[in-house]
Motif scaffolding. Structure first.
Motif, PDB file in Angstrom:
ATOM      1  N   HIS A  50      -1.420   7.443  38.489  1.00  0.00           N
ATOM      2  CA  HIS A  50      -2.808   7.323  38.915  1.00  0.00           C
ATOM      3  C   HIS A  50      -3.017   5.845  39.201  1.00  0.00           C
ATOM      4  O   HIS A  50      -3.328   5.054  38.304  1.00  0.00           O
ATOM      5  CB  HIS A  50      -3.751   7.815  37.815  1.00  0.00           C
ATOM      6  N   GLN A  80      -3.466  15.068  40.060  1.00  0.00           N
ATOM      7  CA  GLN A  80      -4.248  16.226  40.486  1.00  0.00           C
ATOM      8  C   GLN A  80      -3.366  17.440  40.763  1.00  0.00           C
ATOM      9  O   GLN A  80      -3.842  18.559  40.764  1.00  0.00           O
ATOM     10  CB  GLN A  80      -5.062  15.889  41.739  1.00  0.00           C
ATOM     11  N   TYR A 105      -3.142  10.544  29.745  1.00  0.00           N
ATOM     12  CA  TYR A 105      -3.151  11.839  30.426  1.00  0.00           C
ATOM     13  C   TYR A 105      -4.567  12.403  30.542  1.00  0.00           C
ATOM     14  O   TYR A 105      -4.912  13.016  31.555  1.00  0.00           O
ATOM     15  CB  TYR A 105      -2.217  12.835  29.740  1.00  0.00           C
ATOM     16  N   ALA A 106      -5.396  12.182  29.530  1.00  0.00           N
ATOM     17  CA  ALA A 106      -6.803  12.603  29.627  1.00  0.00           C
ATOM     18  C   ALA A 106      -7.507  11.819  30.737  1.00  0.00           C
ATOM     19  O   ALA A 106      -8.253  12.385  31.535  1.00  0.00           O
ATOM     20  CB  ALA A 106      -7.513  12.420  28.294  1.00  0.00           C
ATOM     21  N   GLY A 109      -6.856  13.074  34.051  1.00  0.00           N
ATOM     22  CA  GLY A 109      -7.434  14.387  34.322  1.00  0.00           C
ATOM     23  C   GLY A 109      -6.445  15.535  34.230  1.00  0.00           C
ATOM     24  O   GLY A 109      -6.715  16.633  34.729  1.00  0.00           O
ATOM     25  N   GLU A 111      -4.965  18.635  32.830  1.00  0.00           N
ATOM     26  CA  GLU A 111      -5.629  19.668  32.021  1.00  0.00           C
ATOM     27  C   GLU A 111      -4.951  19.973  30.696  1.00  0.00           C
ATOM     28  O   GLU A 111      -5.613  20.226  29.698  1.00  0.00           O
ATOM     29  CB  GLU A 111      -5.756  20.966  32.829  1.00  0.00           C
ATOM     30  N   ASP A 128      -8.843  20.321  27.729  1.00  0.00           N
ATOM     31  CA  ASP A 128     -10.228  19.985  28.065  1.00  0.00           C
ATOM     32  C   ASP A 128     -10.468  18.475  28.149  1.00  0.00           C
ATOM     33  O   ASP A 128     -11.257  17.922  27.399  1.00  0.00           O
ATOM     34  CB  ASP A 128     -11.189  20.639  27.060  1.00  0.00           C
ATOM     35  N   PRO A 129      -9.796  17.801  29.101  1.00  0.00           N
ATOM     36  CA  PRO A 129     -10.051  16.367  29.255  1.00  0.00           C
ATOM     37  C   PRO A 129     -11.460  16.127  29.778  1.00  0.00           C
ATOM     38  O   PRO A 129     -11.967  16.892  30.604  1.00  0.00           O
ATOM     39  CB  PRO A 129      -9.001  15.931  30.268  1.00  0.00           C
ATOM     40  N   GLY A 130     -12.081  15.093  29.257  1.00  0.00           N
ATOM     41  CA  GLY A 130     -13.427  14.775  29.716  1.00  0.00           C
ATOM     42  C   GLY A 130     -13.918  13.467  29.139  1.00  0.00           C
ATOM     43  O   GLY A 130     -13.228  12.813  28.356  1.00  0.00           O
ATOM     44  N   PRO A 136     -12.366   8.456  28.399  1.00  0.00           N
ATOM     45  CA  PRO A 136     -11.817   9.799  28.585  1.00  0.00           C
ATOM     46  C   PRO A 136     -10.964  10.219  27.393  1.00  0.00           C
ATOM     47  O   PRO A 136     -10.254   9.400  26.808  1.00  0.00           O
ATOM     48  CB  PRO A 136     -10.949   9.673  29.841  1.00  0.00           C
ATOM     49  N   TYR A 138      -9.167  14.094  25.359  1.00  0.00           N
ATOM     50  CA  TYR A 138      -9.072  15.547  25.268  1.00  0.00           C
ATOM     51  C   TYR A 138     -10.055  16.000  24.194  1.00  0.00           C
ATOM     52  O   TYR A 138     -10.095  15.453  23.096  1.00  0.00           O
ATOM     53  CB  TYR A 138      -7.640  15.982  24.913  1.00  0.00           C
TER      54      TYR A 138
END
Length: 169
Positions: A50, A80, A105-106, A109, A111, A128-130, A136, A138
């Motif tokens: 990324h 992605q 990794y979170a 993005g 998953e 549930d990464p967010g 950011p 998990y």
């Protein structure tokens, strides 16, 4: 020497994995291959980058679309396109997989992140990464022991063939 990774503007040198480490990655990849739809493949190689975040990681196993291998590029995989990364914990550098890579990794993005730890005969699935106030992360974590079936998104892995690292005398 296996290569390098980049995280938070730091270069992390990677050592070549041991045979027991590679065995675990192989068994995970083989099980995933049997369950993946034809448009996905489990791959024990490749880098995930990324660029905007300045992160480049080299997971032990990744799941990616099969069609990506037809692209004529030398570029790392785009996060992605990666629904799952798997890391097999190394005996000497376990904090990298449990702290830095969980964060990276979170942030990318991705998953699903599976950590297989032959030191302790355990597996951890992060989902549930967010966003969070600390950045950011998990938001869900599920722990398993070798010998138990492990649910990783739509896939279930049998772990009875996974072996802990040999003890040294």
């Amino acid at each position: 020497m296996r290569g390098f990774e980049i995280s938070d503007d730091q270069i992390v040198m990677m050592m070549s994995p041991s045979r027991p480490h590679e065995y675990v990655a192989l068994r995970i990849r083989q099980q995933l291959d049997k369950q993946l739809p034809p448009d996905l493949v489990a791959h024990t190689g490749g880098e995930v980058e990324h660029a905007a975040l300045g992160k480049l990681r080299r997971p032990d196993v990744i799941v990616v679309p099969y069609a990506i291998f037809g692209e004529s590029t030398m570029a790392p995989f785009d996060p992605q396109d990666v629904p799952l990364v798997v890391e097999v914990v190394s005996p000497s550098n376990h904090t990298n997989d449990y702290i830095e890579k969980v964060h990276d990794y979170a942030a990318m993005g991705i998953e699903l992140y599976l950590v297989v730890d032959p030191r302790k005969s355990t597996l951890t699935v992060f989902t549930d990464p967010g966003p969070s106030p600390e950045g950011p992360r998990y938001r869900a974590q599920h722990d398993y022991a070798f010998g138990s079936p492990v649910v990783v998104g739509p896939w279930t892995l049998q772990t009875t063939e996974l072996r802990p690292y040999p003890t040294t005398s």
